[in-house]
Design an enzyme around this catalytic site. Sequence first.
Site, PDB file in Angstrom:
ATOM      1  N   ASP A  94       0.846  -1.183   0.000  1.00 43.03           N
ATOM      2  CA  ASP A  94       0.000   0.000   0.000  1.00 43.03           C
ATOM      3  C   ASP A  94       0.894   1.249   0.000  1.00 43.03           C
ATOM      4  O   ASP A  94       2.117   1.161   0.116  1.00 43.03           O
ATOM      5  CB  ASP A  94      -0.944  -0.019   1.211  1.00 43.03           C
ATOM      6  N   GLU A 137     -10.804   6.641   4.519  1.00 44.42           N
ATOM      7  CA  GLU A 137      -9.810   6.009   5.393  1.00 44.42           C
ATOM      8  C   GLU A 137      -9.913   6.523   6.833  1.00 44.42           C
ATOM      9  O   GLU A 137     -11.000   6.637   7.379  1.00 44.42           O
ATOM     10  CB  GLU A 137      -8.416   6.155   4.777  1.00 44.42           C
TER      11      GLU A 137
END
Length: 630
Positions: free
Chosen positions: A309, A515
């Site tokens: 990521d 997020e």
Amino acid sequence: MGKTSVLLVGFLFSFLVATVQAGDKYKKYNDPSLPINKRIRDLMRRMSLDEKIGQMVQIDRKVATPEVMRDYKIGSILSGGGSVPHLQATPQEWLNMVNGFQNGSLSTRLGIPMIYGIDAVHGHNNVYKATIFPHNIGLGATRDPELVKRIGSATAREVRATGINYVFAPCIAVCRDPRWGRCFESYSEDPDIVKEMTEIINGLQGEIPKDSRKGVPYVGGKDKVVACAKHFVGDGGTTRGINENNTVIDKHGLLSIHMPGYNAAIIKGVGTVMVSYSSWNGVKMHANHDLVTNFLKGALRFRGFVISDWQAIDRMTYPVHANYTYSVLTGVQAGLDMIMVPYNYTEFIDTLTGLVKNKFIPMSRIDDAVRRILRVKFQLGLFENPLSDESFIDQLGHQAHRDLAREAVRKSLVLLKNGENADEPMLPLPKKSSKILVAGSHADDLGNQCGGWTINWQGGSGNNLTSGTTILKGIAEAVDPSTEIVYEENPEFDYVKSNNFSYGIVVVGELPYAETNGDNLNLTIPLQGQYTLYNVCANIKCVVVLISGRPLVIMPHLEQVDALVAAWLPGTEGQGVADVLFGDYGFSGKLPRTWFKTAEQLPMNVGDLNYDPLYPFGYGLTTQPLNATS
């Protein structure tokens, strides 16, 4: 030696040189008639260490230039959330940018093309005027894998319209706690539904041939893209839903709840898997050799490449970047193949090169990573067609895709309440009324109804982000021309009471987030939304349309509300909401996750011992469509 002999030797020498040169021009790895494995072997035997390490690097477009691509042999570029050529860039401008970077890659000694990745998580959501589909939680409510497959196909074409060939989707997290800020990216709390929705991979990449070997990546044509199953594994199970935190669960629970989607994705030939920031029982996933190498690559036989990521290598330590050499060593040894750096690529390249040269990382590990990356690139057809195909430009925001998104909105709506009893339903609403009130912060706000990951990473409010149809506009198109519509975002109590409205439609919910910014322990409707709901529903008959990435606390307001619709984050095609409110289509959506009474009950999922929801998993009232003449 005679003159004839000298001429003969000269001729033979010239012939030999010409033959060598001709042989050098023929490179097996550039021959599409050969099996991919032969092409990979031929290319890899030609590659130096720096060329191999370059393939393992993915950088953001902000630091990319054709010269950087050439000089550092970079394998991949990405656009992070909101990383665009410029505001409101056209497909042609995107395509020109991608081709410019690609020409840099093609100018290297071996001419290995780069692959360009982007977050297309509900349509091609970074790009101005793209079709924005409902977020995954809404798609989970449809229970329609075939619809999701069609959305994958449409998304692939829109991505190809901008010259891009790789998407960081689908997210196959199983969100077990709605306090998590990424819960809207999860199809469901139920692993079976998440598994079914991996059908989107067949849309994005194409249907894998039946005789394919398990785990080998597949991309089925120029109108398809490489997909990415994410985030491996357990990202939706963290304690209290805290993003990037620790998932505490035994191996059986991990495998039965969080893993099934990955097995399904690999069977479908998914090209890449992205590793999660989170930890499993205290071990960072980016450092988990047992799960990434032994299980994903070994037991599940995944043959595509594993990608990190965003800056995840740096974030393996606290403070961030505190021991970068350790992070690179641990991450690469765990089984990461491509590293999303995305800015400090020279430091990464130098660090990894040193670790290999000093025998801390074996060459076999580098070769495994590069082999996987090249396999995906060959399967994608990058070596035959490295530059973008301009014939897809008209696919961005295509009307057929908008119609598909509108269908998805209709099917995603979950009717939670419809009148006090079955004899007096509030919905569907009459199209012909004297005067109706539309209110709320989300009624006429395209950004709010799209949510996070829209144009920008965090999304944004307002109607200037991109193009689409707000719910208010959809209502205006749906009602009879004689019906007067009054829109008041936050009407006062007395105003509603004194204006003799036939009924009210209140559209409220969460403001956009993504997020960690979406982590929320309270899960209440924002205060102004609660005021608006009360001011309208305490005075006139009302339907509340809730725009949110997860269930919210609604129980205190239920008595005042005549009808309640969970519309999730529907995207750009707000007419889909009006289609069902006014009876052109019936309600059919089912809750993809449990609707709790209070946040104190969380986490609470279907099958739990003490399961006491406000609305259970799978709940959803239905209505029948009205006649076209009604």
